[in-house]
Design an enzyme around this catalytic site. Structure first.
Site, PDB file in Angstrom:
ATOM      1  N   ASP A  12       0.820  35.204 -24.907  1.00 41.33           N
ATOM      2  CA  ASP A  12       1.696  35.917 -25.715  1.00 41.33           C
ATOM      3  C   ASP A  12       1.166  36.040 -27.186  1.00 41.33           C
ATOM      4  OD1 ASP A  12       4.085  37.288 -26.336  1.00 41.33           O
ATOM      5  OD2 ASP A  12       4.808  35.261 -27.047  1.00 41.33           O
ATOM      6  N   ASP A  26       6.199  31.464 -25.442  1.00 44.14           N
ATOM      7  CA  ASP A  26       6.911  30.556 -26.461  1.00 44.14           C
ATOM      8  C   ASP A  26       8.253  29.992 -25.667  1.00 44.14           C
ATOM      9  OD1 ASP A  26       8.540  32.860 -26.075  1.00 44.14           O
ATOM     10  OD2 ASP A  26       8.549  33.493 -28.234  1.00 44.14           O
ATOM     11  N   CYS A  62       0.839  -1.379   0.001  1.00 45.50           N
ATOM     12  CA  CYS A  62       0.121   0.179   0.106  1.00 45.50           C
ATOM     13  C   CYS A  62       0.964   1.116   0.038  1.00 45.50           C
ATOM     14  CB  CYS A  62      -0.822   0.125   1.163  1.00 45.50           C
ATOM     15  SG  CYS A  62       0.019  -0.072   2.647  1.00 45.50           S
TER      16      CYS A  62
END
Length: 744
Positions: free
Chosen positions: A431, A633, A17
């Protein structure tokens, strides 16, 4: 290797677990020389960052072994996981066969079957004792080993609950067989719980086997990139073709790839024309035409003609391998929700043991004084009902499914928390160049007041010779197309987001926007230049001024088209409750023109923004309690990408975008933004469903068990299947995400 050391991935077998994963993290993290460690129970892996001068991987693997687990190198991970699953299958089959006779005693307690006469041998207490002993101490031995190692480390896990509950049922029944009245024993008047311990162990094994099988399937879906990694390639050296392993390919080697083959390296096409399917890398379904000089990537498929590729990166250095590493990084990282759940899971098992003890005491002293049998049954039921696994699996298994699906769509998530934050997004700053627009502007026109247009472009190309800015690339491309040969330039001085200056033919030549011209106090040789700039900007074009010794002698205008489906993407974002802003370093006119095309209102446009201005905008929005995303970018927008709640770096097929933002879009398509948002929200919803089920399960089943309304075997069976249901719901998420992909 970096200043923080080197990293290694290990496969880990034997975890039962998430508490086991936490125990490994804690123990290994304390070792001298270990800088960081992350263990994923769902992936059965451990990631360790260490200093090689202080500690070696063998010592780390040995420490994991001391905790009761087996660590192995990643190349053996699949084999090790399959062996573990095979052993689990064998234990399950044997346990089922031995448990079947014991079920008869339980069946006789059910009303519909009470009148059925069963062979006496099946209800013989000594046979039950023998079968239960084998199941308890042979089939169930790994539970005891796991519990021993957990307690030895001063921790608890699911093994502790299973070992405690089943041992109590077995030992109590064992005591009765040897001490109860023989007549009452053979008349079945003495309550034995051998079937309880056997059924619980069998149910737990069945649940764990189903969980392992489903998790294995999820892992295979999430690691689909591994299928794209070639192991053998055809290389041309000294005019001779040979077949070698991919890891032995060197930079500048020439690799031959035939039609229909997977490209094994990153490189530049030296010869040949073909179409390349990049869908498994970028999510774009349409093959792209490739010819000599074009870039290709490992993992993409050469569809038609043979290609001769000059290698720029191979093996672990390719963009594909880096993406695989980032996907693994996201899967092993923890979201805020998961860290909170881990905190709860840490005290869950001890709390349940105390609750079981309290239940026993209350029954034997208050609820039914002196009735030790009922008190024992209720206490054992509480222990067997408690399930920390469902809680622990709720988050990571869903994130494994989601990150794998996103990666196949060209959306690489670097950390689990980014997916969680993306789901909460209500403000997105875009942008312009390279994000909203194609990012490949072209020279539209040239205006000069001194000399020819070719002369102006020749000087501009010289100054922009080393720049990677899209406008600089457009200038060089236009000059090359015109057959111009730029002169040499020296002493470059760049101002990010504004312009550049350099000495060309003993003159100080500068090129930049209006802000740059003003900051340099350039004078204009003619008013016509400013008139030209105003006219071009009204048309939505971008204008740069060219100066000779601080005197503007001309201007160049550029046209950059808005990306296809940009308007659709903005519309979908708005419907999802996200406000879209445009922030660009460009002049207001081209910014407003692009915004109008994309469906962004003029009041949501910010022009003439320097990188630091975008950063301030992000901070201001966050101060207003918006959950802010920034899509750029990955270069000039790096500060804003880092500052945003979620930075989305719009890639262009280059690996540079992988270093920026929290999420990278390998293919800079606008529709990837609403797609990523939808997937993140579906994933977080799935995680919350899992957590809700896990909490509701424990909140309802434990009181029922404590109140004596559940037989211990029922509680244990329910516990085993609670984690299976959570994994199943995560797999359901995978099918939903596949449908989402068809919408974009």
């Amino acid at each position: 290797m970096d200043d923080k050391g080197i990293t290694i991935d290990l496969s880990v077998q034997g975890m039962s677990c998430t508490a086991c994963a936490a125990r490994i993290e804690k123990s290994v993290g304390k070792m001298p020389g270990v800088e960081a460690v992350a263990v994923s129970y769902s992936a059965r892996t451990a990631w360790v960052q260490y200093m090689p001068g202080t500690i070696q991987p063998s010592a780390i693997m040995e420490q994991i072994g001391k905790l009761g687990f087996k660590a192995d190198l990643p190349e053996n991970a699949k084999e090790g996981f399959e062996k573990e699953r095979s052993r689990l299958r064998l234990r399950l089959i044997v346990s089922l066969l031995l448990t079947a006779p014991l079920l008869t005693a339980m069946v006789q307690h059910l009303a519909p079957f009470a009148q059925i006469d069963l062979p006496a041998i099946l209800t013989n207490p000594w046979l039950q004792l023998g079968l239960a002993t084998i199941i308890q101490f042979v089939i169930g031995l790994p539970f005891y080993i796991g519990a021993y190692h957990a307690i030895r480390s001063r921790a608890t896990n699911m093994d502790v609950l299973v070992a405690t509950g089943t041992s109590a049922a077995y030992l109590y029944s064992h005591f009765l067989v040897f001490n109860a009245d023989r007549t009452a024993l053979y008349a079945h008047e003495v309550p034995l719980y051998f079937e309880t311990s056997a059924v619980v162990i069998t149910a737990v094994l069945l649940g764990k086997f189903i969980e392992a099988s489903v998790t294995s399937r999820a892992q295979q879906d999430a690691s689909g990139y591994s299928k794209l990694l070639n192991t053998v390639v055809q290389v041309e050296r000294a005019g001779v073709e040979m077949e070698i392993k991919t890891e032995f390919v060197r930079e500048n080697d020439y690799v031959i790839v035939q039609a229909g083959q997977i490209i094994p390296v990153d490189g530049i096409i030296a010869s040949g024309d073909s179409e390349v399917d990049e869908s498994l890398l970028t999510g774009e379904s349409v093959p792209l035409a490739k010819r000599s000089g074009d870039q290709v990537w490992a993992g993409t498929k050469n569809e038609s003609g043979a290609l001769r590729i000059r290698t720029t990166a191979a093996g672990y250095a390719t963009m594909l391998s880096r993406i695989v590493d980032l996907v693994r990084q996201a899967q092993r990282s923890k979201s805020v929700i998961q860290r909170q759940v881990d905190t709860v899971s840490a005290w869950f098992v001890p709390a349940m043991l105390f609750l079981a003890l309290g239940t026993f005491v209350i029954w034997v002293t208050i609820a039914d004084p002196g009735n030790w049998t009922t008190a024992f049954r209720c206490g054992v039921a509480v222990v067997l009902a408690a399930c920390p696994c469902a809680l622990g699996l709720a988050t990571p298994i869903s994130l494994v499914v989601a990150s794998g699906r996103l990666a196949k769509r060209g959306i690489v998530v670097k950390e689990a928390g980014a997916l969680e934050r993306l789901a909460q997004l209500n403000m997105l700053v875009l942008d312009k160049t390279g994000t909203l627009t194609e990012g490949k502007p072209k020279v539209s026109s040239v205006h000069t007041t001194l000399g020819s247009k070719q002369g102006l472009m020749r000087l501009a190309a010289a100054v922009e010779a080393n720049s990677t800015h899209p406008l600089a690339i457009a200038i060089r491309a236009d000059a090359m197309q015109a057959g111009l040969v730029p002169p040499a330039a020296v002493d470059f001085a760049y101002t990010t987001g504004k312009g550049v200056e350099a000495f060309v033919e003993q003159r100080r030549i500068g090129i930049g926007n209006a802000s740059f011209a003003a900051s340099r106090h350039w004078s204009f040789s003619s008013p016509s230049i400013q008139s030209y700039a105003e006219e071009r900007q009204k048309l939505g074009e971008t204008v740069l001024y060219v100066a000779d010794n601080n005197r503007v002698i001309g201007a160049i205008s550029f046209l950059d088209t808005v990306k296809p489906y940009a308007k659709t993407a903005v519309s979908r974002l708005r419907k999802a409750g996200v406000t879209v802003l445009l922030a660009t370093g460009d002049h207001p006119a081209p910014a407003l023109s692009a915004a109008q095309t994309a469906g962004i209102t003029p009041t949501q446009v910010y022009a003439n923004m320097l990188p630091e201005d975008k950063l301030k905008l992000i901070d201001r929005l966050k101060e207003q309690d918006y959950k802010v995303g920034m899509a750029g970018d990955g270069w000039n927008d790096a500060p804003a990408l880092a500052a945003a709640d979620v930075g989305l770096a719009m890639g262009d097929g280059t690996d540079a975008a992988l270093t920026a933002g929290h999420i990278t879009l390998l293919q800079p398509r606008m529709t990837a933004l609403p797609e990523a948002l939808l997937i993140s929200r579906l994933t977080v919803r799935n995680v919350r469903q899992n957590l809700t089920f896990a909490f509701i399960y424990n909140a309802f089943i434990i009181p029922f068990a404590a109140c004596g309304m559940l037989q211990p075997w029922m509680a244990g069976t329910a516990m085993a299947f609670s984690s299976v249901s959570v994994v199943g719901n995560a797999i359901r998420l995978g099918s939903r995400l596949r449908k989402v992909a068809g919408q974009f």
